[in-house]
Design a protein around this motif. Structure first.
Motif, PDB file in Angstrom:
ATOM      1  N   SER A 286       8.748  74.057  34.595  1.00 60.38           N
ATOM      2  CA  SER A 286       8.089  74.017  33.287  1.00 60.38           C
ATOM      3  C   SER A 286       8.610  72.807  32.529  1.00 60.38           C
ATOM      4  O   SER A 286       9.821  72.691  32.305  1.00 60.38           O
ATOM      5  CB  SER A 286       8.393  75.292  32.489  1.00 60.38           C
ATOM      6  N   SER A 292       4.490  67.237  29.480  1.00 56.07           N
ATOM      7  CA  SER A 292       3.423  68.073  30.018  1.00 56.07           C
ATOM      8  C   SER A 292       3.079  67.641  31.432  1.00 56.07           C
ATOM      9  O   SER A 292       3.226  66.473  31.790  1.00 56.07           O
ATOM     10  CB  SER A 292       2.180  67.957  29.132  1.00 56.07           C
ATOM     11  N   TYR A 293       2.622  68.593  32.230  1.00 57.86           N
ATOM     12  CA  TYR A 293       2.144  68.298  33.578  1.00 57.86           C
ATOM     13  C   TYR A 293       0.621  68.386  33.657  1.00 57.86           C
ATOM     14  O   TYR A 293       0.051  68.526  34.747  1.00 57.86           O
ATOM     15  CB  TYR A 293       2.755  69.269  34.582  1.00 57.86           C
ATOM     16  N   ALA A 294      -0.038  68.296  32.517  1.00 56.23           N
ATOM     17  CA  ALA A 294      -1.498  68.425  32.490  1.00 56.23           C
ATOM     18  C   ALA A 294      -2.172  67.397  33.393  1.00 56.23           C
ATOM     19  O   ALA A 294      -3.250  67.663  33.944  1.00 56.23           O
ATOM     20  CB  ALA A 294      -2.003  68.289  31.056  1.00 56.23           C
ATOM     21  N   SER A 297      -3.217  68.615  36.943  1.00 56.58           N
ATOM     22  CA  SER A 297      -4.184  69.695  37.125  1.00 56.58           C
ATOM     23  C   SER A 297      -5.124  69.420  38.306  1.00 56.58           C
ATOM     24  O   SER A 297      -5.583  68.280  38.482  1.00 56.58           O
ATOM     25  CB  SER A 297      -5.009  69.866  35.842  1.00 56.58           C
ATOM     26  N   PRO A 298      -5.377  70.400  39.176  1.00 55.70           N
ATOM     27  CA  PRO A 298      -5.094  71.838  39.025  1.00 55.70           C
ATOM     28  C   PRO A 298      -3.702  72.265  39.484  1.00 55.70           C
ATOM     29  O   PRO A 298      -3.386  73.447  39.437  1.00 55.70           O
ATOM     30  CB  PRO A 298      -6.158  72.473  39.919  1.00 55.70           C
ATOM     31  N   ASP A 299      -2.873  71.337  39.953  1.00 52.75           N
ATOM     32  CA  ASP A 299      -1.498  71.683  40.313  1.00 52.75           C
ATOM     33  C   ASP A 299      -0.692  71.909  39.042  1.00 52.75           C
ATOM     34  O   ASP A 299      -0.842  71.173  38.061  1.00 52.75           O
ATOM     35  CB  ASP A 299      -0.869  70.568  41.147  1.00 52.75           C
ATOM     36  N   VAL A 300       0.186  72.892  39.060  1.00 49.29           N
ATOM     37  CA  VAL A 300       0.887  73.263  37.831  1.00 49.29           C
ATOM     38  C   VAL A 300       2.100  72.397  37.541  1.00 49.29           C
ATOM     39  O   VAL A 300       2.543  72.317  36.394  1.00 49.29           O
ATOM     40  CB  VAL A 300       1.301  74.748  37.854  1.00 49.29           C
ATOM     41  N   ASN A 301       2.661  71.761  38.568  1.00 51.06           N
ATOM     42  CA  ASN A 301       3.828  70.914  38.350  1.00 51.06           C
ATOM     43  C   ASN A 301       4.003  69.985  39.558  1.00 51.06           C
ATOM     44  O   ASN A 301       3.299  70.133  40.569  1.00 51.06           O
ATOM     45  CB  ASN A 301       5.086  71.749  38.087  1.00 51.06           C
ATOM     46  N   ALA A 304       4.580  71.706  42.975  1.00 54.26           N
ATOM     47  CA  ALA A 304       3.369  72.317  43.523  1.00 54.26           C
ATOM     48  C   ALA A 304       2.444  71.261  44.106  1.00 54.26           C
ATOM     49  O   ALA A 304       1.844  71.461  45.169  1.00 54.26           O
ATOM     50  CB  ALA A 304       2.652  73.117  42.435  1.00 54.26           C
ATOM     51  N   ARG A 305       2.313  70.126  43.428  1.00 55.03           N
ATOM     52  CA  ARG A 305       1.488  69.027  43.954  1.00 55.03           C
ATOM     53  C   ARG A 305       2.043  68.564  45.302  1.00 55.03           C
ATOM     54  O   ARG A 305       1.301  68.379  46.274  1.00 55.03           O
ATOM     55  CB  ARG A 305       1.465  67.869  42.941  1.00 55.03           C
ATOM     56  N   ASP A 334      13.513  71.356  40.352  1.00 50.58           N
ATOM     57  CA  ASP A 334      12.742  72.443  40.953  1.00 50.58           C
ATOM     58  C   ASP A 334      13.065  72.473  42.443  1.00 50.58           C
ATOM     59  O   ASP A 334      12.855  71.477  43.143  1.00 50.58           O
ATOM     60  CB  ASP A 334      11.250  72.181  40.725  1.00 50.58           C
TER      61      ASP A 334
END
Length: 426
Positions: A286, A292-294, A297-301, A304-305, A334
């Protein structure tokens, strides 16, 4: 393997200092601790052991294009630099920029040979210091690229130092990381002010410049340089191309390789067959302090990408290998368990690194992973991640469903006496 460590007493001051920034504005994600204070400065100090501009310049007198050192007084330099045995024999070498037309470069690049490309990570402070990442393993007093060159490999380092040289927020390199994926990163800082990071780059004076800054992401810059450098590549053997990224550079390696597989105009043989993540780093799951990780998108961070790309590449026959050598993610990042479950994962423990300074101790261990991997090519292949494994062997390790932890050879720098035990992954 995801290790759980108790926070040692001497780490608390550094971590608490990293948390001492003003609280984030209402509505933004909760801030998280970053890396130990002065971690990025310790990385610069390690890179500086590879030599300085004045001592390295003469090593590449035969370079027909442009040397990686020293920095110019203005403008931005990024690119893929080939290395030769003659100049890498001392400290870290300087590299010689690949020709735009991908032609051969005597002593540096032969289109008929396999290719190893290394890409560095966060470089906060390096531009002013006049240093860049290199292949020198200071703990072992050797240059780990030489054996690859002797074995007939083309060895390159993708330099994006001035872009990667950006400040962190509470010890987390949000700015440099964002540039990997987007050329237009902006965020609202803890005081409610809009900050336009975009593709700004550091100058030798320490200021940020925007004149002539790229209009595409660093990942795209990497792919463009890679594609042109290999445009006349004719190697037809099984080794192909191996790409290794260190720290934030692991994300660069994944971003570039993804583009290589999406580009239908690129010959299949020119796509990397192995991607090595050397002590990779992702900022917290987070985003904190107004970040921001906007843009992902659509990956949340970022984790995840990276996990999604790694899984896709695995499905396309790419061997994805991960070496962990430090606690950078345990302390302020992370751990990316989603990725750890599906790819090769080996943890090494460089216990020969002893440092009472928490920042430099972590930084030194962080820098071991890529150099250990490159050196491992000189020894017999292991059941764990090893550069000596064939592509088939690397794929077998990846699909084994287990992780590998070093249990022997921890007190020596050489990978030759390392032994490993398997355990559940992650």
């Amino acid at each position: 393997m995801i290790r759980r460590f108790a926070i040692l007493p001497f780490l608390l001051p550094a971590l608490l200092a990293a948390c001492g920034s003003p609280s984030a504005p209402t509505g933004t994600p909760t801030a998280q601790p970053g890396l130990p204070e002065d971690f990025s400065a310790a990385l610069v100090a390690e890179a500086a052991k590879g030599g300085t501009a004045s001592t390295l310049r003469a090593q590449a007198a035969t370079c027909p294009t442009q040397l990686a050192l020293p920095y110019g007084q203005s403008g931005l330099d990024t690119g893929l630099y080939w290395y030769s045995k003659g100049e890498t024999g001392s400290l870290g070498g300087v590299g010689c920029k690949a020709r735009a037309d991908g032609a051969a470069m005597t002593g540096y690049y032969d289109p008929a040979r396999p290719v190893l490309v290394f890409v560095h990570g966060w470089q906060n402070g390096s531009t002013v210091a006049g240093v860049r990442d290199n292949f020198y393993f200071s703990e072992a007093s050797r240059n780990v690229a030489d054996a690859w060159i002797d074995a007939g490999w083309n060895v390159a380092l993708y330099q994006w130092t001035q872009l990667a040289d950006d400040e962190g927020t509470a010890g987390a390199p949000y700015h440099s990381q964002a540039k990997i994926w987007t050329p237009g990163y902006t965020y609202t800082d803890a005081l409610g002010r809009a900050q336009n990071i975009n593709m700004r780059y550091r100058t030798p004076s320490g200021t940020y410049a925007t004149t002539g800054m790229p209009t595409v992401s660093a990942g795209q810059l990497f792919y463009t340089a890679y594609k042109s450098a290999l445009s006349q590549w004719t190697y037809a053997g099984t080794e192909g191309v191996r790409v290794m990224g260190h720290s934030l550079g692991a994300q660069m390696a994944l971003a570039m390789t993804e583009k290589a597989y999406v580009d239908t105009a690129l010959t299949a043989t020119k796509r990397p067959k192995r991607v090595v993540l050397a002590d990779p780093y992702w900022t917290p799951a987070s985003a904190g302090y107004g970040h921001s990780y906007a843009f992902l998108s659509p990956d949340v961070n970022p984790a995840a990408r990276s996990a999604r790309i790694a899984q896709t590449l695995k499905g396309q026959g790419v061997a994805v290998e991960w070496i962990k050598s430090s606690r950078v993610n345990d302390l302020g990042g992370d751990n990316n368990t989603g990725m750890a479950k599906s790819i090769s994962r080996t943890e090494i423990f460089p216990e020969y690194v002893f440092d009472l300074n928490p920042a430099s101790g972590v930084a030194r261990k962080h820098g071991v992973a890529p150099r250990w991997y490159l050196w491992s090519r000189s020894f017999a292949a292991k059941t764990a991640v090893s550069a000596a494994n064939t592509l088939s062997g690397a794929t077998t390790v990846m699909n084994s469903g287990v992780r590998y932890d070093q249990n022997g050879g921890r007190s020596t720098t050489t990978p030759g006496d390392d032994t490993f035990v398997s355990a559940a992954n992650p």
